[in-house]
Design a protein around this motif. Structure first.
Motif, PDB file in Angstrom:
ATOM      1  N   ILE A 150     -10.935  55.228 -33.322  1.00 18.72           N
ATOM      2  CA  ILE A 150     -10.498  56.414 -32.587  1.00 18.72           C
ATOM      3  C   ILE A 150      -9.568  56.030 -31.432  1.00 18.72           C
ATOM      4  O   ILE A 150      -8.586  56.713 -31.149  1.00 18.72           O
ATOM      5  CB  ILE A 150     -11.710  57.197 -32.064  1.00 18.72           C
ATOM      6  N   TYR A 151      -9.872  54.908 -30.780  1.00 19.45           N
ATOM      7  CA  TYR A 151      -9.072  54.483 -29.630  1.00 19.45           C
ATOM      8  C   TYR A 151      -7.794  53.736 -30.028  1.00 19.45           C
ATOM      9  O   TYR A 151      -7.030  53.326 -29.160  1.00 19.45           O
ATOM     10  CB  TYR A 151      -9.913  53.604 -28.709  1.00 19.45           C
ATOM     11  N   GLY A 152      -7.568  53.552 -31.302  1.00 14.67           N
ATOM     12  CA  GLY A 152      -6.344  52.911 -31.743  1.00 14.67           C
ATOM     13  C   GLY A 152      -6.376  51.399 -31.694  1.00 14.67           C
ATOM     14  O   GLY A 152      -5.313  50.766 -31.751  1.00 14.67           O
ATOM     15  N   PHE A 153      -7.562  50.785 -31.624  1.00 17.52           N
ATOM     16  CA  PHE A 153      -7.663  49.325 -31.607  1.00 17.52           C
ATOM     17  C   PHE A 153      -7.716  48.798 -33.043  1.00 17.52           C
ATOM     18  O   PHE A 153      -8.666  48.119 -33.440  1.00 17.52           O
ATOM     19  CB  PHE A 153      -8.909  48.885 -30.830  1.00 17.52           C
ATOM     20  N   TYR A 154      -6.666  49.107 -33.820  1.00 21.55           N
ATOM     21  CA  TYR A 154      -6.661  48.692 -35.220  1.00 21.55           C
ATOM     22  C   TYR A 154      -6.525  47.178 -35.353  1.00 21.55           C
ATOM     23  O   TYR A 154      -7.174  46.560 -36.200  1.00 21.55           O
ATOM     24  CB  TYR A 154      -5.511  49.367 -35.971  1.00 21.55           C
ATOM     25  N   ASN A 155      -5.676  46.590 -34.545  1.00 20.28           N
ATOM     26  CA  ASN A 155      -5.379  45.170 -34.687  1.00 20.28           C
ATOM     27  C   ASN A 155      -6.606  44.306 -34.405  1.00 20.28           C
ATOM     28  O   ASN A 155      -6.930  43.394 -35.169  1.00 20.28           O
ATOM     29  CB  ASN A 155      -4.236  44.783 -33.744  1.00 20.28           C
ATOM     30  N   VAL A 156      -7.287  44.595 -33.306  1.00 17.36           N
ATOM     31  CA  VAL A 156      -8.456  43.791 -32.962  1.00 17.36           C
ATOM     32  C   VAL A 156      -9.576  44.029 -33.975  1.00 17.36           C
ATOM     33  O   VAL A 156     -10.346  43.103 -34.295  1.00 17.36           O
ATOM     34  CB  VAL A 156      -8.920  44.104 -31.527  1.00 17.36           C
ATOM     35  N   SER A 157      -9.676  45.232 -34.530  1.00 20.50           N
ATOM     36  CA  SER A 157     -10.669  45.493 -35.567  1.00 20.50           C
ATOM     37  C   SER A 157     -10.391  44.655 -36.803  1.00 20.50           C
ATOM     38  O   SER A 157     -11.319  44.092 -37.421  1.00 20.50           O
ATOM     39  CB  SER A 157     -10.675  46.980 -35.937  1.00 20.50           C
ATOM     40  N   ASN A 158      -9.134  44.558 -37.175  1.00 20.56           N
ATOM     41  CA  ASN A 158      -8.741  43.745 -38.320  1.00 20.56           C
ATOM     42  C   ASN A 158      -9.143  42.283 -38.130  1.00 20.56           C
ATOM     43  O   ASN A 158      -9.714  41.648 -39.023  1.00 20.56           O
ATOM     44  CB  ASN A 158      -7.234  43.878 -38.516  1.00 20.56           C
ATOM     45  N   VAL A 159      -8.890  41.737 -36.937  1.00 21.22           N
ATOM     46  CA  VAL A 159      -9.202  40.332 -36.677  1.00 21.22           C
ATOM     47  C   VAL A 159     -10.716  40.104 -36.666  1.00 21.22           C
ATOM     48  O   VAL A 159     -11.217  39.143 -37.266  1.00 21.22           O
ATOM     49  CB  VAL A 159      -8.576  39.886 -35.346  1.00 21.22           C
ATOM     50  N   VAL A 160     -11.465  40.977 -35.996  1.00 21.17           N
ATOM     51  CA  VAL A 160     -12.918  40.815 -35.930  1.00 21.17           C
ATOM     52  C   VAL A 160     -13.529  40.865 -37.327  1.00 21.17           C
ATOM     53  O   VAL A 160     -14.391  40.042 -37.686  1.00 21.17           O
ATOM     54  CB  VAL A 160     -13.544  41.896 -35.031  1.00 21.17           C
ATOM     55  N   LEU A 161     -13.090  41.809 -38.152  1.00 21.54           N
ATOM     56  CA  LEU A 161     -13.640  41.924 -39.498  1.00 21.54           C
ATOM     57  C   LEU A 161     -13.301  40.712 -40.348  1.00 21.54           C
ATOM     58  O   LEU A 161     -14.135  40.246 -41.140  1.00 21.54           O
ATOM     59  CB  LEU A 161     -13.115  43.200 -40.156  1.00 21.54           C
ATOM     60  N   CYS A 162     -12.106  40.178 -40.211  1.00 20.42           N
ATOM     61  CA  CYS A 162     -11.742  38.967 -40.964  1.00 20.42           C
ATOM     62  C   CYS A 162     -12.619  37.791 -40.569  1.00 20.42           C
ATOM     63  O   CYS A 162     -13.062  37.013 -41.427  1.00 20.42           O
ATOM     64  CB  CYS A 162     -10.270  38.625 -40.735  1.00 20.42           C
ATOM     65  N   LEU A 163     -12.891  37.634 -39.290  1.00 21.66           N
ATOM     66  CA  LEU A 163     -13.722  36.533 -38.825  1.00 21.66           C
ATOM     67  C   LEU A 163     -15.165  36.687 -39.287  1.00 21.66           C
ATOM     68  O   LEU A 163     -15.871  35.687 -39.506  1.00 21.66           O
ATOM     69  CB  LEU A 163     -13.667  36.443 -37.297  1.00 21.66           C
ATOM     70  N   MET A 164     -15.634  37.915 -39.438  1.00 25.96           N
ATOM     71  CA  MET A 164     -17.005  38.154 -39.873  1.00 25.96           C
ATOM     72  C   MET A 164     -17.155  38.072 -41.387  1.00 25.96           C
ATOM     73  O   MET A 164     -18.125  37.505 -41.907  1.00 25.96           O
ATOM     74  CB  MET A 164     -17.465  39.535 -39.384  1.00 25.96           C
ATOM     75  N   ASP A 165     -16.209  38.631 -42.123  1.00 24.84           N
ATOM     76  CA  ASP A 165     -16.388  38.796 -43.563  1.00 24.84           C
ATOM     77  C   ASP A 165     -16.339  37.491 -44.337  1.00 24.84           C
ATOM     78  O   ASP A 165     -16.980  37.374 -45.387  1.00 24.84           O
ATOM     79  CB  ASP A 165     -15.324  39.758 -44.109  1.00 24.84           C
ATOM     80  N   ILE A 166     -15.599  36.500 -43.871  1.00 24.53           N
ATOM     81  CA  ILE A 166     -15.498  35.240 -44.609  1.00 24.53           C
ATOM     82  C   ILE A 166     -16.861  34.578 -44.718  1.00 24.53           C
ATOM     83  O   ILE A 166     -17.218  34.013 -45.759  1.00 24.53           O
ATOM     84  CB  ILE A 166     -14.459  34.308 -43.942  1.00 24.53           C
ATOM     85  N   VAL A 167     -17.657  34.650 -43.665  1.00 20.13           N
ATOM     86  CA  VAL A 167     -19.003  34.056 -43.700  1.00 20.13           C
ATOM     87  C   VAL A 167     -19.897  34.832 -44.658  1.00 20.13           C
ATOM     88  O   VAL A 167     -20.688  34.239 -45.413  1.00 20.13           O
ATOM     89  CB  VAL A 167     -19.603  34.035 -42.283  1.00 20.13           C
ATOM     90  N   ASP A 168     -19.783  36.156 -44.644  1.00 21.29           N
ATOM     91  CA  ASP A 168     -20.603  36.976 -45.527  1.00 21.29           C
ATOM     92  C   ASP A 168     -20.208  36.820 -46.989  1.00 21.29           C
ATOM     93  O   ASP A 168     -20.948  37.251 -47.882  1.00 21.29           O
ATOM     94  CB  ASP A 168     -20.496  38.449 -45.121  1.00 21.29           C
ATOM     95  N   PHE A 169     -19.055  36.224 -47.252  1.00 22.91           N
ATOM     96  CA  PHE A 169     -18.671  35.877 -48.623  1.00 22.91           C
ATOM     97  C   PHE A 169     -19.200  34.505 -49.026  1.00 22.91           C
ATOM     98  O   PHE A 169     -19.668  34.308 -50.150  1.00 22.91           O
ATOM     99  CB  PHE A 169     -17.146  35.907 -48.755  1.00 22.91           C
ATOM    100  N   LEU A 170     -19.179  33.549 -48.116  1.00 27.11           N
ATOM    101  CA  LEU A 170     -19.573  32.184 -48.449  1.00 27.11           C
ATOM    102  C   LEU A 170     -21.073  32.044 -48.665  1.00 27.11           C
ATOM    103  O   LEU A 170     -21.513  31.284 -49.538  1.00 27.11           O
ATOM    104  CB  LEU A 170     -19.116  31.228 -47.345  1.00 27.11           C
ATOM    105  N   LEU A 171     -21.894  32.746 -47.872  1.00 24.33           N
ATOM    106  CA  LEU A 171     -23.343  32.604 -48.009  1.00 24.33           C
ATOM    107  C   LEU A 171     -23.843  33.075 -49.375  1.00 24.33           C
ATOM    108  O   LEU A 171     -24.559  32.326 -50.052  1.00 24.33           O
ATOM    109  CB  LEU A 171     -24.055  33.341 -46.884  1.00 24.33           C
ATOM    110  N   PRO A 172     -23.522  34.279 -49.828  1.00 32.27           N
ATOM    111  CA  PRO A 172     -23.991  34.657 -51.173  1.00 32.27           C
ATOM    112  C   PRO A 172     -23.398  33.789 -52.272  1.00 32.27           C
ATOM    113  O   PRO A 172     -24.043  33.578 -53.297  1.00 32.27           O
ATOM    114  CB  PRO A 172     -23.551  36.120 -51.305  1.00 32.27           C
TER     115      PRO A 172
END
Length: 444
Positions: free
Chosen positions: A216-238
């Motif tokens: 809502i606040y327009g923080f698209y860029n930082v959301s993209n970076v945070v999700l990329c940093l989180m999702d790679i780990v959630d892919f490697l563990l399974p």
């Protein structure tokens, strides 16, 4: 038969329990939802699609369920708004159906073909879905990050704020990620409750609140970076767990090492660098004040008590304000996620260190789920002997619900659970036992 020797009359519940031919246990609502989640999800989506196609007059109301809203053809971009809630709702239903179909109709039969029994096939299927989703969505997020102006330049993340337009792919990516987080809250409540239920619930609530507010606040860029940093780990563990279930021992060992290294780099180095950039670059690159149409209209960051914080949620026409309070609200959510990550990573390191250095592991996450085999055949003193004999085999299994390590042991009918924080002894020289404790082998 005398009155004294007559058998007492049994109540209805007692007859139900003691009767050998008793009817099956009544299904609870939660169990019914789990069994019928494919039908429920597809039925609702089919009804919406039928209304959309059969009644053109209703399309203004049904279209947001199937298409991204607020498209600006002149700028070839999108903005955000309340109609995005309908897209998120339909995406939650779609993800629920896709997940159940992938697990029950595709991954579980493949696991059975690979020789896994029922319980193992269910676990592999669940981890397979996690790997498929996170592998795909992380690839989309990485593509957006790699082709952006802020690729590994955290200071550049704030250059274009508060420009509210965003590309169609970025909007779809953020809304799907939000839908998945909401769908995960549903999953952990309707399916069997895990040991770390509240940790995972807290994580999903914090992440979904942070992501929706940043959107809502327009923080698209930082959301993209945070999700990329989180999702790679959630892919490697399974992925590592799948290798373990398929008995690719060496590959699992390597994958688990990559998982731990990647976790530390992404969630405890790059993530903290990003958090520091918020402290450093706001208000240096994002001056405090209120913005309208992308322009700074007022340097007063506190126009009317607390109402200014919720103004962007009510309408796109309302200004977006930035000040120290808003900055620290977002930072507090990011720091909360970091605290959860530290707790989880500490548990992983504790187990791995105990196995490698001391030959015994004390997994503090195993109070509820660890099953220690016990033999209760000693009727003379009623004592319980732990099944530590050579004739008893123990099969540790990696916990399927969060990035910690839980051991499971089973021993047929004459076994019982014993919960506690006691250490589980094993031979350090046995390589299979060591790999088993990190989830890569089955020691005997």
């Amino acid at each position: 038969m005398s009155k004294e020797t007559a058998a007492p009359a049994q109540s209805a519940p007692e007859l139900y329990v003691s009767s050998p031919g008793r009817p099956p246990k009544e299904t609870t609502f939660r169990e019914w939802v789990v069994v019928n989640q494919i039908g429920i999800s597809l039925t609702i989506l089919a009804m919406l699609l039928a209304l959309h196609n059969l009644y053109p007059s209703l399309r203004p109301y049904t279209q947001p369920f199937f298409e991204l809203s607020y498209y600006d053809s002149a700028a070839n971009s999108y903005v955000q708004g309340w109609d995005d809630v309908y897209f998120v709702a339909s995406a939650v239903l779609a993800l629920t159906a896709i997940r159940a179909i992938a697990i029950e109709w595709i991954l579980q039969p493949l696991a059975r073909c690979a020789g896994l029994k029922r319980k193992g096939s269910v676990r592999l299927a669940e981890q397979g879905w996690q790997a498929l989703y996170y592998g795909f969505i992380w690839g989309v997020g990485l593509y957006l990050w790699k082709n952006s102006h802020y690729w590994f330049d955290f200071g550049a993340i704030w250059d274009q704020w508060p420009a509210r337009p965003l590309s169609g792919l970025m909007k779809w990516y953020l809304l799907v990620e939000l839908s998945f987080l909401i769908q995960q809250i549903f999953v952990i409540h309707v399916e069997e409750r895990r040991k770390d239920h509240y940790q995972m619930l807290s994580h999903h609530i914090i992440t979904s609140t942070l992501l929706s507010s940043a959107y809502i606040y327009g923080f698209y860029n930082v959301s993209n970076v945070v999700l990329c940093l989180m999702d790679i780990v959630d892919f490697l563990l399974p992925s590592a767990k799948i290798l373990k279930y398929l008995k690719f021992q060496n590959a699992c060992n390597v994958a688990f090492g990559i998982f731990m290294s990647t976790w530390f780099v992404t969630r405890h180095i790059l993530y903290n660098v990003l958090t520091w950039s918020i402290l450093k670059n706001i208000p240096a690159k994002m001056p405090y004040g209120c913005y309208s149409g992308g322009e700074l209209t007022s340097t007063n960051g506190y126009p009317n008590a607390l109402a200014y914080m919720f103004a962007p949620f009510r309408s796109l026409e309302n200004p977006i304000c930035m000040n120290g309070t808003i900055k620290w609200i977002f930072l507090s959510f990011l720091i909360s996620l970091q605290v959860l990550s530290i707790v989880w990573f500490a548990m992983i390191v504790r187990v791995a260190y105990g196995v490698i250095c001391t030959g015994a592991a004390d997994d503090s996450r195993s109070d509820e789920e660890d099953e220690v085999e016990a033999n209760i055949e000693d009727a003379t003193n009623g004592s319980v002997r732990l099944a530590a004999k050579e004739s008893v085999s123990a099969t540790p299994v990696v916990n399927d619900t969060a990035p910690g390590l839980d051991g499971r042991r089973s021993n047929g009918a004459a076994s019982m659970r014993a919960r506690g924080r006691g250490r589980v002894p094993f031979d350090q020289s046995d390589r299979k036992a060591l790999l088993g404790r990190i989830g890569c082998d089955k020691p005997t």
